[in-house]
Each structure stands twice: as C-alpha cells, then as structure tokens.
Scaffold this motif. Sequence first.
Motif, PDB file in Angstrom:
ATOM      1  N   LEU A 138       0.832  -1.212   0.000  1.00  0.00           N
ATOM      2  CA  LEU A 138       0.000   0.000   0.000  1.00  0.00           C
ATOM      3  C   LEU A 138       0.861   1.254   0.000  1.00  0.00           C
ATOM      4  N   LEU A 139       1.915   1.232   0.820  1.00  0.00           N
ATOM      5  CA  LEU A 139       2.812   2.397   0.894  1.00  0.00           C
ATOM      6  C   LEU A 139       3.525   2.611  -0.440  1.00  0.00           C
ATOM      7  N   ASP A 140       3.938   1.512  -1.052  1.00  0.00           N
ATOM      8  CA  ASP A 140       4.650   1.589  -2.333  1.00  0.00           C
ATOM      9  C   ASP A 140       3.714   2.110  -3.435  1.00  0.00           C
ATOM     10  N   ASP A 141       2.447   1.651  -3.416  1.00  0.00           N
ATOM     11  CA  ASP A 141       1.468   2.133  -4.406  1.00  0.00           C
ATOM     12  C   ASP A 141       1.279   3.645  -4.287  1.00  0.00           C
ATOM     13  N   GLN A 142       1.178   4.115  -3.037  1.00  0.00           N
ATOM     14  CA  GLN A 142       0.984   5.546  -2.806  1.00  0.00           C
ATOM     15  C   GLN A 142       2.212   6.342  -3.285  1.00  0.00           C
ATOM     16  N   PHE A 143       3.390   5.809  -2.968  1.00  0.00           N
ATOM     17  CA  PHE A 143       4.648   6.478  -3.346  1.00  0.00           C
ATOM     18  C   PHE A 143       4.771   6.564  -4.873  1.00  0.00           C
TER      19      PHE A 143
END
Lengths: 153, 386
Positions: A138-143
């Motif tokens: 999820l964090l990587d998708d947002q980044f």
Amino acid sequence: MKDLNKGSFYNQERRWVHMRDLGAISTKLQREGELLKRLNDALLTLEVDALERISELDISSEDVIKSRKFIIEFAQRLCSVLKQEAPSIDLAPIVNHFKSGMKPVEDWIEDLERLIEHLQNNRIVDDDVVVIEDILSLLDDQFTEDLRRLYLR
Amino acid sequence: MREYVNSKIMEYSLILDWIENEIGILQAKSVHPQIISFLKNRVSDLKQSNGCLKAILNIGNNRVINRTLPIIHDIEYRIYMLTCHYIPGLKREQESDLFLRNLLLSNVERMGLSWVKDILVRLDGPHAALPALSEIPIIFAPPQQANSLLDMAGIYHELGHIVFQRFKEIADNLIETISRHFSERMKEIGPMRPEKRTQLEDAIKDAKNYWTIERLNEIFSDIYATYTCGPAYYFSCVDMIVKMGGNPFNISTTDVHPPGAARVHACYKTLLPAYQEEEITLLVRNMWETYVKSYQRLPDFELKCADVLIDSIVETSIQNIKNLLPNARRYSSTIRGLSEARTLTSSDSLETILNKSLKILLKEPKYYPEWEKNVFAILHSKHAKR
C-alpha cells in the motif's frame, strides 16, 4: 492543418499546472519515501536474519534488534490509529485502504497485535511477513502514484 | 523478476557513472561547492542502494527478492531529482540565475532558513520549489524575475515549502488542529433523524479528509510568506487568484491548493493587526471584496474552509514558525508615505523593497518603471558577482 501554437500553449499550461504542485508533491514523496524505505529495510533485515545471511548485506545484530523495534513501534502506532482514529498523515493511505477493504478493520488489528507479540518474543512467522508485505504494498502504491505525478510534469 | 532486477542494476550502474562524470565536470568549473558535495554524497548513497540490490540477488531467496521493488522505486525518485533537476539546473545556470540566487541567499538568515547552504535558482519556469534536499533547494521563477520585482513576493511562498519540508512536526501539528476542529463539529450535531445524522457525520469526515498534506503545505506556505513578507505577499496572493479567475470558493478535489478565498483569508489573518488597518492593505482588501462579491460562498466551502478553521490553521502555523524558526523575522517595517517608498536605503531588506514596490505600484504607477530600474541597478551591483 495542425495548430502548433495551440499545441505549445496547451503544453505550457500543462507544465504550469504541474510546476505549481512541485513543492507540495515532492514534500509528500519525501515523507512517504522515508517511511517506505525504513519499513522495507526493516523487513528485509528480519528476513535475511531468518535465513542466517545477514553478513552478505553488511547487517549487524544491532541492526536486527533496531529493525524489530521499528516494526513493533510502527505496528503499535498503526493499531492505535485504527482503534482510536488518532490523526496520522503518514498512515492515512493505509488506514483509508483498510477501512474501505473487504477485510474487517478488527481483523487487521488482530493481525497487527499478533505480529507485535511475535516480534516481542523474537519470532516472525509467514503470516506476520504477509501482513507487513500488504502494508508495504500500500505504501509503495501511494509512493509510485505520487512519483508518476512528478514524471508527468 | 530476477532478470528485471539484474537489468536495473546494470542501468543504475551506467547512469550513476554518467552522473558522477557530470558532477566532475561541474566541479572542475568550481561552481556551487556545497551543492556538488551534497550531490556526490547522494551518488554514493545510490551506489550503496544498487549494491544492496546485487546482494539481495546473490542471496537468491524469492521472498527476499520481493524487497527489491520498493528499493528500485526509491532509486528512481532520487535519480530523477539529479538528472531532471540538479544537473540540468547547474549546467544551464546563467548570470541572471546566479544574481537571484545571491540575492535570496543574502536573505535566508532573516527568513529563518539557517540550514540552507546554497540555492539553485532556475529562471526558466513559473514560481515553484523543489525542497527535496532542504539544504540545497531549487527555486524556479520566470526569467523576468532577474529584472523585475513584480510578483517576486511569490518566491516567499516557495520558501515556505522548504520550511514545511524541513520540519515534519508542522504537518503533524496542523493535522491535530484540523482533527480538533472537526471533532468539535461532530460534537455539535444536535438531535436528528439517524439517516440525517449519518449523512452529516459523513460530510464532516469528508471535510476532514480534504485537508491532505499537500493542501496543508500550500496554506502553510501562504502563511509563512505573509509572516515574512507582509502586505506585499497578501497582494501577491490576491493578484494570483484574481488573474487566474474562477469562483474562489470552489473546492476542487484534484487541486493540491486550497480554494483562493481560503488562502486570501489566511494571508489577511497572518498580517500583524497594524497592517490590517494600513492604507495599502485596506486598498487590497477592498479589491478582493469587490472581486468576490459576484461569487457565492458554497456550502461545501463553509464546511471545509470555515473562517474559524482557517483562523486556527493560521494560529498553529504562526506558533510553529515562532518555535521552529526563532530567527525568522516577522515583517514589521513601516513605510510612512510615498516619498519614503520612493527612497531606497542601504538597510532596506528585500521585503521592505517589495512593500515599497507595492505602494508605488498601487498609488503612483507612473513612477514605477524608473524606480524599479534604480532598484535593480543597486541590487545588481550588490549581488551580480559569482
């Protein structure tokens, strides 16, 4: 006939719109990137430690302890945000995703509490890794979503 | 995945060699030693990350290989900063860029930006900032800025982004202010039908979520700019909204900037009370009120950007500026009349010059071109050197 002036004006306008956003987006990326990197590094450290190959990545035993501590604190913070709706900008994408997903928030809290308990006892099982991997994803998708906004300038 | 990661390792190895070579050429020209030193450290960190990718592949465990993608994304972001911004900026730097860089750098202490070691100015675009490396930020401005004070106050907004980037606690404190405000709105909901209550609660939650980190960054940067630059920035903000047109109460979910009316209100509230009553401010306020008269304050605006909320954001932001930037000087100069505005003194700060500029422009525009020419003759003599 193609109106080149019109085209270039359009491009300038597009560029202007994105330039205005540059300061705010790059600050957001910086914050997201730091959290993503720390969590990813911490999981990598614990996984490599479980394989007993830390020397190949120049990881010390102290790094392993620090990584475990980081994940415990991160999971505790996430639990507290999920339970009490305490404000947190960094965790907002995760919390919003959890709240709108199929899996009930209570189940996420339970998974996180189990992860904390295992790590406090110097253990990590496959299910724990899956929980951290989901959060990392999820964090990587947002980044990367914000990174694409920069590239599209 | 293994093949992909292997190809990326090779790609990064080549691009980092290229970057290193470019930095070497720039270093030989003795430009910006502080920036060069930061960039060299950056390349060294990137090489370490690339080395980490290699080590992960050597371990060979599929689960561990999953950790490479976030590392690749991080490397991409950091390479983008170097190859799309710093290196071209340094390579294209001209006397005019350097002039504005020297001018800004001579003011950073007074603006509270004590950590800034150097600034890379690029006079090739609209006002923008790239504060990712907060010790050596990039400031973009239109090319005429090397010879014109018009709209220069907008640069103070860009400096605000550098402050917001530097201190994470500003965003945390602002989000607390936002949460407190909307929790109080929730408590105020009186007795009503359950469906109506749910609807209202959802609207309040939605309003709270509107305040993302980007929008807080933008409004903080307006407040910082007004704090340090005074009425000149207040006018700059009004001018920006009016010249772009549209309903200033309109909430756009795709724009990272809060609506114009909220930004102008924040700027006005940031001015010291003495300036709120001052002739020039009253003139600008009057212009603004005339402009907004033809637009309706929409209910969505009232909920998301209520005056009371913007006032709290201003209060929290000012408190943060005072605590975190103790050396930042709040604009407090007094320009008594037009004759004082037309006279330049050696002790005039950039902010004072910009406020004098505003006074002449609004009250005696016919004197403006000659006056501005004189200002630049002085500024160039002070700041044009390498």
